[in-house]
Design a protein around this motif. Structure first.
Motif: not given
Length: 168
Positions: A30, A41-42, A44-45
């Protein structure tokens, strides 16, 4: 649901940006304009990466300890931090739980429908069957009872109840 915690590496990028990668999960990355954004974002990734692995029937690697890595382990990266990112996985699914090859007999027409659905979903046949089995196992007793009834050709529940009591 169970929670696994994977080690993430936050690295400084160009122009003040940041990136995140997971040493245990190659390809899961991310980025963000700030460290906070990259770390958000990590999550979600990681969730999407693990979901895809589960759907494909792949083995989830066992999460490493944060102590297994040091900043020097990532040559070429400007490491800002190591941190854990939690991800939910279905209960009973364990990291390092390798798939087992089994022999299953199904009608040819059903196999054709399974293959068509798997192709349309971007899954393998095994991946689709694993997703279907997990869903079946987590749907609960009511759903399973209805499936058993349907498999037995029972369409009238009151008749089934009377038969179970020996009154039919």
């Amino acid at each position: 649901m169970a929670t696994l915690n994977y080690v993430a590496v936050l690295e400084r990028g160009l122009n003040g940006s940041f990136g995140v990668f997971f040493p245990d999960l190659p390809g899961c990355v991310s980025a963000g304009l700030s460290a906070d954004e990259a770390m958000t974002e990590a999550r979600e990734a990681l969730a999407l990466h693990v979901e895809g692995m589960i759907e494909d029937g792949a083995v989830l690697p066992k999460p490493s300890s944060v102590h297994a890595f040091g900043a020097d382990d990532f040559e070429g990266s400007d490491v800002a931090a190591l941190f854990f990112v939690p991800v939910e996985v279905p209960s009973g699914l364990k990291a390092d739980d390798p798939p087992m090859r089994i022999n299953v007999s199904l009608p040819e027409s059903l196999i054709g429908r399974i293959d068509t659905a798997a192709d349309a979903s971007g899954l393998t046949r095994s991946g689709l069957l694993a997703v279907a089995a997990r869903q079946f196992l987590t749907d609960g007793l009511t759903r399973r009872s209805r499936v058993r009834e349907a498999a037995a050709g029972v369409h009238d529940r009151s008749a089934l109840a009377r038969a179970a009591r020996g009154k039919d």
